[in-house]
Design a protein around this motif. Structure first.
Motif, PDB file in Angstrom:
ATOM      1  N   ALA A  67       0.824  -1.218   0.000  1.00 17.16           N
ATOM      2  CA  ALA A  67       0.000   0.000   0.000  1.00 17.16           C
ATOM      3  C   ALA A  67       0.852   1.260   0.000  1.00 17.16           C
ATOM      4  O   ALA A  67       0.321   2.372  -0.067  1.00 17.16           O
ATOM      5  CB  ALA A  67      -0.927  -0.002   1.214  1.00 17.16           C
ATOM      6  N   GLY A  68       2.176   1.099   0.087  1.00 19.15           N
ATOM      7  CA  GLY A  68       3.074   2.240   0.033  1.00 19.15           C
ATOM      8  C   GLY A  68       3.512   2.763   1.385  1.00 19.15           C
ATOM      9  O   GLY A  68       4.165   3.807   1.470  1.00 19.15           O
ATOM     10  N   ILE A  69       3.182   2.035   2.451  1.00 20.74           N
ATOM     11  CA  ILE A  69       3.585   2.463   3.792  1.00 20.74           C
ATOM     12  C   ILE A  69       5.038   2.049   4.032  1.00 20.74           C
ATOM     13  O   ILE A  69       5.445   0.937   3.675  1.00 20.74           O
ATOM     14  CB  ILE A  69       2.650   1.853   4.853  1.00 20.74           C
ATOM     15  N   LYS A  70       5.801   2.941   4.650  1.00 20.93           N
ATOM     16  CA  LYS A  70       7.235   2.700   4.839  1.00 20.93           C
ATOM     17  C   LYS A  70       7.660   2.642   6.298  1.00 20.93           C
ATOM     18  O   LYS A  70       8.706   2.086   6.621  1.00 20.93           O
ATOM     19  CB  LYS A  70       8.034   3.793   4.116  1.00 20.93           C
ATOM     20  N   LEU A  71       6.884   3.253   7.196  1.00 20.34           N
ATOM     21  CA  LEU A  71       7.236   3.249   8.618  1.00 20.34           C
ATOM     22  C   LEU A  71       6.370   2.255   9.375  1.00 20.34           C
ATOM     23  O   LEU A  71       5.141   2.217   9.194  1.00 20.34           O
ATOM     24  CB  LEU A  71       7.059   4.638   9.223  1.00 20.34           C
ATOM     25  N   PHE A  72       7.007   1.465  10.234  1.00 16.83           N
ATOM     26  CA  PHE A  72       6.300   0.405  10.948  1.00 16.83           C
ATOM     27  C   PHE A  72       6.765   0.305  12.396  1.00 16.83           C
ATOM     28  O   PHE A  72       7.905   0.637  12.731  1.00 16.83           O
ATOM     29  CB  PHE A  72       6.531  -0.944  10.257  1.00 16.83           C
ATOM     30  N   GLN A  73       5.848  -0.210  13.210  1.00 15.65           N
ATOM     31  CA  GLN A  73       6.121  -0.426  14.622  1.00 15.65           C
ATOM     32  C   GLN A  73       5.276  -1.610  15.072  1.00 15.65           C
ATOM     33  O   GLN A  73       4.142  -1.766  14.647  1.00 15.65           O
ATOM     34  CB  GLN A  73       5.743   0.833  15.406  1.00 15.65           C
ATOM     35  N   GLY A  74       5.826  -2.458  15.913  1.00 17.61           N
ATOM     36  CA  GLY A  74       5.036  -3.587  16.394  1.00 17.61           C
ATOM     37  C   GLY A  74       5.894  -4.736  16.861  1.00 17.61           C
ATOM     38  O   GLY A  74       7.121  -4.745  16.690  1.00 17.61           O
ATOM     39  N   TYR A  75       5.240  -5.739  17.430  1.00 21.01           N
ATOM     40  CA  TYR A  75       5.943  -6.889  17.995  1.00 21.01           C
ATOM     41  C   TYR A  75       6.703  -7.692  16.938  1.00 21.01           C
ATOM     42  O   TYR A  75       7.634  -8.420  17.264  1.00 21.01           O
ATOM     43  CB  TYR A  75       4.955  -7.812  18.712  1.00 21.01           C
TER      44      TYR A  75
ATOM     45  N   SER B 285      12.572  -2.188  -2.626  1.00 18.11           N
ATOM     46  CA  SER B 285      13.203  -2.080  -3.943  1.00 18.11           C
ATOM     47  C   SER B 285      12.475  -1.112  -4.848  1.00 18.11           C
ATOM     48  O   SER B 285      13.004  -0.681  -5.870  1.00 18.11           O
ATOM     49  CB  SER B 285      13.229  -3.456  -4.614  1.00 18.11           C
ATOM     50  N   MET B 286      11.235  -0.735  -4.452  1.00 16.99           N
ATOM     51  CA  MET B 286      10.485   0.190  -5.276  1.00 16.99           C
ATOM     52  C   MET B 286      10.853   1.632  -5.006  1.00 16.99           C
ATOM     53  O   MET B 286      10.450   2.542  -5.715  1.00 16.99           O
ATOM     54  CB  MET B 286       8.975   0.007  -5.045  1.00 16.99           C
TER      55      MET B 286
END
Length: 254
Positions: free
Chosen positions: A222-230, A251-252
């Motif tokens: 979906a184009g999301i680049k920042l993540f947080q989680g277990y 790679s995109m």
């Protein structure tokens, strides 16, 4: 300045607390973007063990103390000068933004922590008594060079109307929209729409509460680049946890 004065002169809080830190991962850069500071009990108990003890008269004192502890601890732990520190704050515990931020700035100077790397999160999950006051905080913080983030987006009272009014630098999509997104077409459509809307508004999207590679794959698409989680790391008490899973760079990304 009444409430800020009361905050500075208040007696010590009747309980102790600590901070836990959870990384925010930038998959497009294959790196740690920053860390969120999370309130914990003295022995690592969940945030509720502290927040449930707060009284109205303690809000200002606690908000200030939590910010200072987060900044001073980050100053000791962070070794990457570009890493951001995300701090949760209570909008109703800020009387006048410029006055109430002074202790945070002083803590940053003492800890030799770059104030430009601070991000302040507020949540839409609790009804705001005065949206105009929150808007003033966001505008002031942006002028001071801080990042601002709307936490738990999609789970609270105001939703899109609050986003349109405040236009923070970043939105953190509520984990209920993230959970098992790989098997929910409805959630996939909603997240894709939010991501597209945020790009048009020049707002960064962070997906929090990611727990599996399957969830991560759909969110990256979906184009999301920042993540947080277990999936990446659980919060660590007064320390920085190692990353369990660091995906390859997107790679995109050009």
């Amino acid at each position: 300045m009444g409430k800020c004065q009361a905050c500075s002169e208040a007696s010590e809080l009747p309980f102790t607390f600590k901070m836990a830190f959870q990384p925010i991962v930038d998959v497009s850069q294959h790196s740690i973007w920053g860390y969120e500071a999370l309130v914990r009990g003295a022995k690592g108990e969940g945030a509720h063990s502290i927040l449930s003890q707060l009284t109205e008269s303690q809000l200002y004192r606690f908000d200030q103390a939590a910010r200072v502890m987060a900044i001073e601890t980050a100053g000791k732990l962070f070794d990457d000068p570009s890493a951001r520190l995300s701090i949760n704050f209570m909008p109703n515990a800020v009387y006048e933004p410029k006055a109430c931020i002074q202790k945070s700035l002083a803590a940053a100077r003492r800890a030799d922590f770059p104030a430009r790397n601070l991000m302040f999160e507020f949540t839409e999950n609790e009804r705001m008594n005065d949206p105009a006051h929150v808007e003033n905080i966001v505008v002031t913080y942006k002028k001071l060079g801080f990042l601002t983030a709307l936490d738990d987006f999609g789970a609270g009272y105001a939703g899109l109307s609050l986003l349109a009014r405040l236009q923070p630098d970043l939105i953190k999509i509520d984990m209920e929209l993230i959970r098992n997104i790989h098997v929910s077409q409805a959630k996939q459509v909603i997240i894709a729409g939010l991501a597209s809307m945020a790009r048009d508004l020049n707002i960064i999207v962070l997906a929090e509460g990611v727990e599996s590679e399957a969830e991560l794959t759909v969110l990256r698409a979906a184009g999301i680049k920042l993540f947080q989680g277990y999936y990446f790391a659980k919060p660590a008490l007064m320390s920085l946890p190692p990353i369990d899973n660091m995906p390859k760079a997107d790679s995109m990304v050009a």
